[in-house]
Enzyme design. Structure first.
Site, PDB file in Angstrom:
ATOM      1  N   CYS A  34       1.476  -1.172  -0.095  1.00 24.24           N
ATOM      2  CA  CYS A  34       0.386  -0.149   0.274  1.00 24.24           C
ATOM      3  C   CYS A  34       0.941   1.360   0.186  1.00 24.24           C
ATOM      4  O   CYS A  34       2.399   0.780   0.010  1.00 24.24           O
ATOM      5  CB  CYS A  34      -0.917   0.236   1.242  1.00 24.24           C
ATOM      6  SG  CYS A  34      -1.743  -1.451   1.474  1.00 24.24           S
ATOM      7  N   ARG A  43       0.858   1.788  -5.859  1.00 18.21           N
ATOM      8  CA  ARG A  43       1.260   0.824  -4.707  1.00 18.21           C
ATOM      9  C   ARG A  43      -0.149   0.063  -5.043  1.00 18.21           C
ATOM     10  O   ARG A  43      -0.063  -0.455  -4.094  1.00 18.21           O
ATOM     11  CB  ARG A  43       1.331   1.276  -3.854  1.00 18.21           C
ATOM     12  CG  ARG A  43       3.216   2.049  -3.991  1.00 18.21           C
ATOM     13  CD  ARG A  43       3.723   2.560  -3.091  1.00 18.21           C
ATOM     14  NE  ARG A  43       4.359   1.835  -1.686  1.00 18.21           N
ATOM     15  CZ  ARG A  43       5.040   0.561  -1.605  1.00 18.21           C
ATOM     16  NH1 ARG A  43       6.413   1.237  -2.290  1.00 18.21           N
ATOM     17  NH2 ARG A  43       5.348   0.155  -0.824  1.00 18.21           N
ATOM     18  N   TRP A  79      -4.030  -1.584  -1.080  1.00 11.89           N
ATOM     19  CA  TRP A  79      -3.713  -3.154  -1.910  1.00 11.89           C
ATOM     20  C   TRP A  79      -4.059  -3.945  -1.031  1.00 11.89           C
ATOM     21  O   TRP A  79      -3.370  -3.864   0.094  1.00 11.89           O
ATOM     22  CB  TRP A  79      -2.592  -3.326  -1.985  1.00 11.89           C
ATOM     23  CG  TRP A  79      -1.972  -4.044  -2.771  1.00 11.89           C
ATOM     24  CD1 TRP A  79      -1.555  -5.011  -2.964  1.00 11.89           C
ATOM     25  CD2 TRP A  79      -2.364  -4.362  -4.901  1.00 11.89           C
ATOM     26  NE1 TRP A  79      -1.748  -6.253  -3.733  1.00 11.89           N
ATOM     27  CE2 TRP A  79      -2.080  -5.808  -4.585  1.00 11.89           C
ATOM     28  CE3 TRP A  79      -3.363  -3.193  -5.443  1.00 11.89           C
ATOM     29  CZ2 TRP A  79      -2.142  -6.599  -5.857  1.00 11.89           C
ATOM     30  CZ3 TRP A  79      -3.166  -4.338  -6.963  1.00 11.89           C
ATOM     31  CH2 TRP A  79      -2.860  -5.390  -7.466  1.00 11.89           C
ATOM     32  N   ASN A  85       1.330  -0.399   5.746  1.00  8.09           N
ATOM     33  CA  ASN A  85       1.598  -0.522   5.016  1.00  8.09           C
ATOM     34  C   ASN A  85       1.713  -2.348   5.131  1.00  8.09           C
ATOM     35  O   ASN A  85       3.090  -1.970   6.005  1.00  8.09           O
ATOM     36  CB  ASN A  85       2.384  -0.258   3.380  1.00  8.09           C
ATOM     37  CG  ASN A  85       2.971  -1.430   2.531  1.00  8.09           C
ATOM     38  OD1 ASN A  85       2.475  -2.445   2.159  1.00  8.09           O
ATOM     39  ND2 ASN A  85       3.596  -0.432   2.435  1.00  8.09           N
ATOM     40  N   GLY A  86       1.568  -3.577   5.240  1.00  6.79           N
ATOM     41  CA  GLY A  86       2.519  -4.585   5.057  1.00  6.79           C
ATOM     42  C   GLY A  86       1.382  -5.927   5.657  1.00  6.79           C
ATOM     43  O   GLY A  86      -0.133  -5.249   5.586  1.00  6.79           O
ATOM     44  N   GLU A 108       8.478 -21.106 -19.236  1.00  3.40           N
ATOM     45  CA  GLU A 108       8.524 -19.579 -18.708  1.00  3.40           C
ATOM     46  C   GLU A 108       9.725 -18.605 -18.811  1.00  3.40           C
ATOM     47  O   GLU A 108       9.956 -17.456 -20.026  1.00  3.40           O
ATOM     48  CB  GLU A 108       8.315 -19.138 -17.318  1.00  3.40           C
ATOM     49  CG  GLU A 108       8.713 -17.718 -16.339  1.00  3.40           C
ATOM     50  CD  GLU A 108       7.046 -17.005 -16.689  1.00  3.40           C
ATOM     51  OE1 GLU A 108       6.556 -17.815 -18.023  1.00  3.40           O
ATOM     52  OE2 GLU A 108       7.342 -16.033 -16.488  1.00  3.40           O
ATOM     53  N   LYS A 112       9.704 -15.174 -21.452  1.00  4.17           N
ATOM     54  CA  LYS A 112       9.239 -13.998 -21.198  1.00  4.17           C
ATOM     55  C   LYS A 112      10.640 -13.120 -22.164  1.00  4.17           C
ATOM     56  O   LYS A 112      10.104 -12.593 -22.265  1.00  4.17           O
ATOM     57  CB  LYS A 112      10.430 -13.815 -20.031  1.00  4.17           C
ATOM     58  CG  LYS A 112       9.674 -14.555 -18.300  1.00  4.17           C
ATOM     59  CD  LYS A 112       9.514 -13.536 -17.379  1.00  4.17           C
ATOM     60  CE  LYS A 112       7.980 -12.958 -18.624  1.00  4.17           C
ATOM     61  NZ  LYS A 112       7.107 -13.842 -18.239  1.00  4.17           N
ATOM     62  N   GLU A 155       8.271 -12.342 -24.784  1.00  4.81           N
ATOM     63  CA  GLU A 155       6.920 -10.948 -24.905  1.00  4.81           C
ATOM     64  C   GLU A 155       7.565 -10.201 -24.510  1.00  4.81           C
ATOM     65  O   GLU A 155       7.692  -8.605 -25.769  1.00  4.81           O
ATOM     66  CB  GLU A 155       6.542 -11.428 -23.147  1.00  4.81           C
ATOM     67  CG  GLU A 155       5.366 -12.334 -23.279  1.00  4.81           C
ATOM     68  CD  GLU A 155       4.599 -11.917 -21.899  1.00  4.81           C
ATOM     69  OE1 GLU A 155       4.103 -11.345 -21.757  1.00  4.81           O
ATOM     70  OE2 GLU A 155       5.999 -12.517 -20.244  1.00  4.81           O
ATOM     71  N   HIS A 214      12.937 -35.520 -30.474  1.00  7.89           N
ATOM     72  CA  HIS A 214      12.853 -35.882 -30.632  1.00  7.89           C
ATOM     73  C   HIS A 214      11.951 -34.731 -31.606  1.00  7.89           C
ATOM     74  O   HIS A 214      10.707 -34.700 -33.011  1.00  7.89           O
ATOM     75  CB  HIS A 214      10.600 -36.098 -30.250  1.00  7.89           C
ATOM     76  CG  HIS A 214      10.952 -37.147 -29.256  1.00  7.89           C
ATOM     77  ND1 HIS A 214      11.293 -38.484 -30.325  1.00  7.89           N
ATOM     78  CD2 HIS A 214      11.703 -37.738 -28.175  1.00  7.89           C
ATOM     79  CE1 HIS A 214      11.490 -39.374 -29.459  1.00  7.89           C
ATOM     80  NE2 HIS A 214      11.696 -39.108 -27.914  1.00  7.89           N
ATOM     81  N   LYS A 251      -1.542  -5.414 -20.595  1.00  9.28           N
ATOM     82  CA  LYS A 251      -1.468  -6.264 -18.568  1.00  9.28           C
ATOM     83  C   LYS A 251      -2.217  -7.702 -18.377  1.00  9.28           C
ATOM     84  O   LYS A 251      -2.709  -8.324 -17.637  1.00  9.28           O
ATOM     85  CB  LYS A 251      -1.773  -5.311 -17.529  1.00  9.28           C
ATOM     86  CG  LYS A 251      -1.281  -5.617 -16.091  1.00  9.28           C
ATOM     87  CD  LYS A 251       0.534  -6.854 -16.633  1.00  9.28           C
ATOM     88  CE  LYS A 251       0.831  -7.488 -15.135  1.00  9.28           C
ATOM     89  NZ  LYS A 251       1.083  -8.143 -15.383  1.00  9.28           N
TER      90      LYS A 251
END
Ligand code: M6R
Length: 609
Positions: free
Chosen positions: A2, A27, A74, A98-99, A482, A486, A489, A505, A604
């Site tokens: 946050c 945030r 958040w 925040n936390g 992955e 990355k 992208e 193969h 996104k």
């Protein structure tokens, strides 16, 4: 994650705090609020949604006063709503946080027994009550905060106001950033530098365990033992854009570096090392229901789909529950065999991916249980689920997913342990061992981050390669996928991930001396087999880059570059190996000059089919 802001001085606090919160909106943006003291009385304005809503509220109903605190949220504990928005008030005390307070349930129970009534579902409100009950007994404000902090376990940046003591703000930090900025007869407090840059460039960063007392003309800083500390301020030279990115060149790099913290926030407060247990509070499954589970259908898209492939290994090996993995776009058009003993597990960063969300309808028709792992609280996927495990990664701004991925892996690991304990397939000592391993994860990832300059120089040499092949086996085969995703992208280079044993193969035909082949070679049960695959690449002249946790590789292994990460436990190796692959993709993209945070053609959150 946050955003927190505070002000004390001669100006009107509310507009200044609002302006600073705007700089921190990246945030968190599901609710916001401000508290200001005027003539010994505190007033609080809060509302759900983006800061715009708070601004409208303040236009209608302005606040006067030159000391105040603000927050942009958040959500972690408690859905986004006005009542869960910060600041939280108890008696004379108001707080923004925040936390994550790990022991909030225990503390809530103790406070309830003492007669405290709660008005929100948050962990933060507990802190307000802990301090308020002490202030009520006439304890000094600073002392009340310090004493309360001793009762709290977890991560926090906390900022307090007390209407009985309106000439100072108290700030505290543990594992979550907070910085104090200095002006002429005024002070500013914020989670992050961007919020302060319009007012000052002289700042003091708090360290873990420290508590600060901020007034217009003084700042007293104390360590965890209450000892006074002198710390000279620092002069910030960043420009505003760099500051929003925490000094990093791109959000993607910042988010890669946030991973040790993000994975820890994902398991924080959910595990008991002593008992070898994982709380399934958010998932709402009884032990009996878990024993009934016949199959888990993991459904996701893109990076989250790769997380599901790793999750399949975890669920099957740890909890002995058969698992299937589907792309959302495929699952919705096939006829999966599901029944009331099946579980649909959707994995999504945004919680809004239309193809993933479509799986709900099928699961509901078949009367299967619907669960999800998600980063954005109260987004569509969690809202449609019977239970959800939030990843607590904080907002991910770069289109290329990094911290969302490794926190999804962490959540899947927690889920597999929780289910294994409840269905009796995982013994308590085994669970304790797996949870104990988790305690090292942040450190292993931090060590992997130290490879950054090595990765950067390798990336420079590989920048102009037109094609890449990534090879992995077992639980790390999805990490090869992955790694390739990355790179594709953000650098627009063609890349493919393959199970190393499958190469002969087909893809082996692609290999020649121009083709970089990234081989994931941890010292696991496939080590010798992967070495064999590596030889196959060598004999076709491929440019081999090795990613390993083995300090002493056989001397005859040919390679263009070797990156060595710390040795992690089997199920956590995927998180650690992901870090250099993310960095590799990042630096190749930077060297190619692409738009790293907003690559072409990508969004996104993909809310259409
Ligand atoms: O928000 P979600 O996790 O559901 O998004 C799924 C994919 O669109 C996402 O992972 C995408 O592949 C990312 N760009 C990967 O970096």
């Amino acid at each position: 994650m946050c955003g927190i802001v505070g002000y004390i001085g001669k100006r009107e606090a509310a507009p200044l705090i609002l302006e600073s919160l705007r700089k921190l909106e990246y945030r968190g943006y599901d609710s916001a609020g401000i508290a200001v003291i005027n003539e010994g009385r505190v007033s609080v304005r809060r509302c759900e949604g983006k800061l715009k809503n708070l601004e409208t509220l303040l236009d209608r109903d302005p606040m006067i006063g030159s000391i105040g605190i603000g927050h942009t949220r958040w959500a972690t504990h408690g859905r986004p709503s006005e009542t869960n928005a910060h600041p939280h008030r108890a008696g004379d005390v108001v707080v923004v946080h925040n936390g994550i307070i790990e022991n909030y349930l225990d503390l809530k129970e103790q406070l309830t027994q003492r007669g405290t009534k709660f008005s929100s579902e948050t962990d933060t409100e507990i802190v307000a009550h802990l301090v308020a009950e002490k202030v009520e007994r006439r304890m000094d404000f600073l002392e009340a905060v310090r004493k309360s902090l001793r009762e709290i376990h977890g991560s926090y940046a906390l900022l307090f106001l007390n209407q009985r003591d309106p000439k100072r703000l108290i700030v505290a930090k543990n594992s979550t950033p907070i910085v104090v900025g200095w002006g002429d007869g005024e002070a500013f407090i914020a989670s992050d530098i961007p919020a302060l840059l319009d007012y000052t460039r002289k700042v003091t960063f708090l360290e873990d365990g420290e508590v600060g007392e901020v007034s217009v003309d003084s700042f007293r800083l104390y360590n965890g033992n209450g000892k006074s500390i002198q710390r000279p301020f620092k002069e910030i030279t960043w420009d505003a854009v760099a500051a929003r990115k925490g000094g990093y060149r791109h959000f993607m790099l910042k988010e890669i570096h946030e991973q040790p913290r993000a994975v820890a926030d994902t398991f924080r407060g959910r595990i008991s090392l002593k008992d070898g247990e994982v709380s399934l509070e958010d998932i709402h499954l009884t032990a009996n229901q878990v024993k009934q589970i016949k199959r888990v259908h993991l459904v996701a898209c893109g990076t989250a789909w790769h997380a599901c492939l790793v999750g399949k290994f975890m669920l099957e090996e740890i909890a002995h529950i058969p698992a299937e993995v589907d792309y959302g776009s495929e699952f919705r058009y096939r006829s999966p065999l599901m029944d009331p003993r099946s579980v649909l597990l959707m994995v999504s960063q945004s919680g809004e991916t239309a193809d993933t969300l479509a799986a709900v309808e099928i699961a509901r028709q078949k009367k299967a249980k619907v669960l999800s792992i998600c980063n954005v609280v109260d987004s569509s996927i969690p809202r449609k689920s019977d239970g959800v495990l939030y990843t607590h990664a904080g907002p991910e701004i770069s289109v290329a997913s990094t911290k969302a991925f490794t926190t999804q892996l962490t959540a899947l690991y927690l889920l597999a342990i929780a289910l294994g304990r409840r269905n009796g397939n995982l013994s308590r000592p085994q669970a304790k061992k797996l949870l104990g391993d988790l305690m090292h994860l942040s450190h292993w990832m931090e060590e992997a981050l130290k490879l950054e300059s090595e990765v950067e120089s390798l990336a420079r040499d590989l920048t102009h390669s037109p094609d890449f092949l990534y090879l992995g086996r077992g639980i790390n085969y999805p990490i090869a996928l992955e790694g390739a995703l990355k790179l594709k992208e953000i650098s627009y280079i063609h890349a493919e991930g393959y199970p190393a044993g499958e190469m002969k193969h087909g893809p082996i035909a692609l290999i020649d001396e121009t083709m970089p082949v990234v081989v994931l070679l941890p010292r696991d049960r496939y080590f010798q087999k992967t070495l064999g695959n590596l030889k196959e690449v060598e004999s076709r002249g491929g440019k081999i880059m090795i990613l390993t946790d083995e300090e002493k590789l056989p001397s005859d292994i040919p390679s263009f570059g070797v990156l060595t990460v710390p040795k992690a436990s089997h199920f956590l190796t995927p998180m650690v190996l992901s870090v250099p692959l993310q960095l590799m993709a990042y630096y190749i993209a930077v060297h190619r000059g692409t738009d790293v945070d907003q690559p072409r053609n990508l969004a996104k959150s993909v809310t259409v089919e």
